[in-house]
Design a protein around this motif. Structure first.
Motif, mmCIF file in Angstrom:
data_model
loop_
_atom_site.group_PDB
_atom_site.id
_atom_site.type_symbol
_atom_site.label_atom_id
_atom_site.label_comp_id
_atom_site.label_asym_id
_atom_site.label_seq_id
_atom_site.Cartn_x
_atom_site.Cartn_y
_atom_site.Cartn_z
ATOM 1 N N VAL A 1 -4.180 4.374 4.761
ATOM 2 C CA VAL A 1 -3.418 5.364 5.539
ATOM 3 C C VAL A 1 -2.178 5.727 4.725
ATOM 4 C CG1 VAL A 1 -2.308 5.851 7.742
ATOM 5 C CG2 VAL A 1 -4.268 4.277 7.651
ATOM 6 N N PRO A 2 -2.043 6.984 4.278
ATOM 7 C CA PRO A 2 -0.948 7.342 3.367
ATOM 8 C C PRO A 2 0.430 7.328 4.014
ATOM 9 C CG PRO A 2 -2.203 9.285 3.978
ATOM 10 C CD PRO A 2 -2.957 8.117 4.512
ATOM 11 N N ARG A 3 0.513 7.669 5.315
ATOM 12 C CA ARG A 3 1.817 7.721 5.975
ATOM 13 C C ARG A 3 1.622 7.568 7.477
ATOM 14 N NH1 ARG A 3 0.151 12.655 4.478
ATOM 15 N NH2 ARG A 3 1.040 12.344 2.433
ATOM 16 N N ASP A 4 2.724 7.218 8.174
ATOM 17 C CA ASP A 4 2.660 7.140 9.631
ATOM 18 C C ASP A 4 2.321 8.510 10.200
ATOM 19 O OD1 ASP A 4 3.546 4.596 9.163
ATOM 20 O OD2 ASP A 4 5.564 4.900 9.972
ATOM 21 N N GLN B 1 0.822 -1.204 0.000
ATOM 22 C CA GLN B 1 0.000 0.000 0.000
ATOM 23 C C GLN B 1 0.859 1.258 0.000
ATOM 24 O OE1 GLN B 1 -3.555 0.021 -0.173
ATOM 25 N NE2 GLN B 1 -2.950 2.071 -0.824
ATOM 26 N N ARG B 2 1.981 1.224 0.723
ATOM 27 C CA ARG B 2 2.873 2.396 0.718
ATOM 28 C C ARG B 2 3.445 2.631 -0.683
ATOM 29 N NH1 ARG B 2 4.043 0.616 6.128
ATOM 30 N NH2 ARG B 2 5.550 -0.914 5.359
ATOM 31 N N GLN B 3 3.786 1.537 -1.362
ATOM 32 C CA GLN B 3 4.275 1.687 -2.735
ATOM 33 C C GLN B 3 3.193 2.249 -3.651
ATOM 34 O OE1 GLN B 3 6.419 -1.815 -4.238
ATOM 35 N NE2 GLN B 3 6.659 -2.534 -2.124
ATOM 36 N N ILE B 4 1.949 1.753 -3.478
ATOM 37 C CA ILE B 4 0.839 2.269 -4.286
ATOM 38 C C ILE B 4 0.610 3.749 -3.982
ATOM 39 C CG2 ILE B 4 -1.657 2.101 -4.634
ATOM 40 C CD1 ILE B 4 -1.384 -0.930 -4.139
ATOM 41 N N ASN B 5 0.692 4.106 -2.696
ATOM 42 C CA ASN B 5 0.503 5.506 -2.316
ATOM 43 C C ASN B 5 1.511 6.416 -3.020
ATOM 44 O OD1 ASN B 5 -1.535 4.710 -0.599
ATOM 45 N ND2 ASN B 5 -0.308 4.858 1.277
ATOM 46 N N GLY C 1 -0.460 2.230 5.618
ATOM 47 C CA GLY C 1 -0.887 0.919 5.135
ATOM 48 C C GLY C 1 -2.396 0.816 5.060
ATOM 49 N N ARG C 2 -2.939 -0.326 5.428
ATOM 50 C CA ARG C 2 -4.364 -0.599 5.305
ATOM 51 C C ARG C 2 -4.907 -1.040 6.662
ATOM 52 N NH1 ARG C 2 -5.816 -1.695 -0.035
ATOM 53 N NH2 ARG C 2 -7.383 -3.231 0.575
ATOM 54 N N VAL C 3 -5.999 -0.419 7.105
ATOM 55 C CA VAL C 3 -6.631 -0.793 8.365
ATOM 56 C C VAL C 3 -8.144 -0.883 8.151
ATOM 57 C CG1 VAL C 3 -4.824 0.272 9.771
ATOM 58 C CG2 VAL C 3 -6.846 1.604 9.151
#
Length: 572
Positions: free
Chosen positions: A504-507, A422-426, A551-553
């Motif tokens: 979630v795009p970033r921490d 998901q981070r890569q997709i973001n 990530g994904r939640v």
């Protein structure tokens, strides 16, 4: 001879005691097994059917009660009803004989000669009464107070299991084991003789059908017929008991008792997911010769047993086997109907009692007050409601030590992989939006929620219901990734559950805002973030900040609207 022995035994154990009225009362030791059987088979049925209506726990004409030995000895206004060993002094015998023009009981119709003889014999042998008390039942007990009588305590389901005496028979040569003696004694008492012994080809068929539900093969019949071994029959029994078909056949009887079904009944009769696991558990228990006490404990409380394995958890499927209405007109009534089903099944199968009869009133037959029904029901009240395969209906099973840890580790690895992807997709989407904005001069809307799904309900609530226990009117997807009330079919008295995956795009720390008319609950990662329950209008937004990793939640929104307009706003 029998009468002299009975009278002698009575004389050796009789003693005087003082009852609550101050009058002397005769007490007697516990009767012998033969006396107890005679009383239960011959005497008690007469008293219950013909005497208790006027001289029982609810009504005492002439101050007389006949529902306990001590009360019968104490008597009523005219004196003791029973004098042990003395028929001529016992007013009960005088009354039932209809020899006195005034004292005739029952007044409407005289008992049969056999019944009169049985009661006379009972008095002559000393009026033995199993479970009898020295204290008479007082006629003026507080009105409305539930009373447990000696008759109640003598109920068959409360009696300890005893090994009966093996009866004597005329044809001892026919008896090969103690069970044969009981069978033959009954036959001889009726003037009958046993059938001839079955030939071997019939015997193997009977055994096979009885133990496995299947006929023997021709080869098996031939082998047994010509088996010269003196243990041929015992070996055949052992072989059939060791067959997996034994458990499959005899499990049916237990499954009938516990109302096993793989569907819910009612008009839709939807399937019960994984109900077959309970069925197979019962089959395994029989084939493994599980001790009965363990069998009972696992079904009633397998999830509470220390060190319990998968089978103990599967056994608690006992609670899920009853009928279930997925759309009741009265949900609270349906809830307690379900609990009543559990009380009824548990009491009838494990206790031999119809406790459920006391749901509406004190039991008419078994000694169970209504308050005890609800005491028992309270033990089952904390069971998670059945949801037709929804949350809490099922739990993961792990067959070997370490399986759970391995399963949890693999799930964690999977979630980390999803988050990394998901981070890569973001990052790719961010580059795309930047390039598109530079090229076209307009913004691209970012979808925050993936795989958003809705469930729509129609009903009237004052507070947020437990939607998972209710049947949805309609379901569908919301590809735009927005909590949307558009799929509703009415503007009042409805509810929604939205579920999806939040991207979630970033921490970082994220603030969620919720405003609703009427109640709503926003949950992220399975935990409530913001809740606004009850009846109110929009304009009182609530917020809460939580820390999330990129990530994904999971995300979920429960919402209901009772009346007076619409209103729902969710942001982060």
């Amino acid at each position: 001879m029998i009468q002299r022995i009975a009278r002698l035994s009575v004389l050796t154990v009789l003693a005087l005691v003082i009852g609550p009225t101050g009058r002397p009362v005769l007490a007697v030791e516990e009767p012998s097994a033969e006396q107890a059987r005679f009383f239960e088979a011959k005497v008690r049925p007469i008293l219950v059917e013909h005497c208790f209506k006027c001289h029982g726990p609810k009504k005492q004409k002439s101050g007389l009660r006949l529902d306990s030995r001590a009360s019968a000895l104490l008597g009523g206004d005219t004196g003791p009803a029973v004098v042990p060993g003395k028929v001529e002094d016992s007013l009960l015998i005088t009354a039932i004989s209809h020899e006195d023009d005034i004292l005739k009981m029952p007044p409407s119709q005289k008992l049969s000669s056999a019944q009169v003889a049985d009661l006379t014999r009972w008095v002559r042998m000393g009026a033995p009464w199993p479970g009898g008390s020295d204290e008479p039942k007082v006629a003026n007990a507080q009105k409305g107070e539930y009373q447990i009588t000696d008759q109640d305590r003598a109920h068959w389901a409360f009696q300890p299991i005893e090994r009966p005496k093996v009866p004597e028979v005329k044809d001892n040569g026919w008896v090969k084991n103690p069970i044969d003696a009981f069978v033959l004694a009954k036959l001889e008492s009726k003037g009958l003789r046993p059938n001839p012994a079955a030939p071997r080809h019939e015997l193997i068929r009977r055994l096979s059908y009885n133990l496995t539900g299947l006929p023997p093969t021709p080869e098996q019949v031939e082998a047994f017929v010509h088996d010269p071994s003196p243990d041929a029959y015992e070996n055949l029994v052992d072989r059939l008991l060791a067959s997996p078909r034994y458990g499959e056949t005899w499990a049916r009887h237990w499954l009938d008792l516990v109302r096993f079904a793989e569907t819910n009944s009612y008009e839709r009769d939807n399937p019960k997911p994984n109900a077959w696991r309970y069925r197979d558990y019962v089959v395994r228990a029989l084939n493994q010769d599980m001790p009965y006490d363990r069998f009972v404990r696992e079904q009633l409380a397998g999830d509470e047993l220390p060190g319990a394995g998968p089978d103990a958890l599967i056994a608690t499927g006992f609670y899920r086997l009853g009928i279930w209405d997925d759309d009741p007109s009265d949900r609270e009534q349906a809830l307690f109907d379900g609990l009543d089903d559990i009380v009824a099944t548990t009491s009838q199968v494990f206790l031999g009692l119809t406790v459920d009869c006391a749901r509406c009133h004190d039991h008419k037959l078994d000694p169970i007050p209504q308050k005890d029904y609800y005491r028992l029901l309270s033990f089952f009240r904390n069971i998670n409601p059945y949801r037709n395969g929804g949350p809490t209906d099922e739990a993961s099973l792990f067959l070997k030590p370490g399986d759970k840890e391995d399963h949890d580790a693999k799930l964690a690895d999977l979630e980390r992989t999803k988050d990394d992807l998901q981070r890569q997709i973001n990052a790719i989407e961010a580059d795309f939006r930047k390039a598109y904005q530079q090229s076209e001069g307009s913004q691209v809307r970012q979808i925050d929620i993936d795989g958003l799904h809705y469930r729509f309900y129609r009903d009237t609530w004052d507070r947020l219901p437990e939607f998972d226990a209710l049947k949805a009117e309609e379901t569908g997807d919301l590809p735009r990734g927005l909590f949307d009330l558009a799929p509703r079919t009415r503007d009042t008295a409805f509810g929604f559950v939205f579920e999806g995956t939040l991207i979630v795009p970033r921490d970082g720390s994220y603030t969620f805002a919720l405003d609703s008319d009427d109640g709503a609950r926003l949950s992220v990662q399975g935990k409530t973030v913001v809740e606004y329950d009850g009846i109110h209008g929009v304009g009182q937004e609530r917020t809460e900040t939580v820390t999330l990793a990129a990530g994904r939640v999971s995300i979920r929104l429960d919402y209901f609207q009772r009346r007076n307009g619409l209103g729902l706003s969710v942001a982060w």
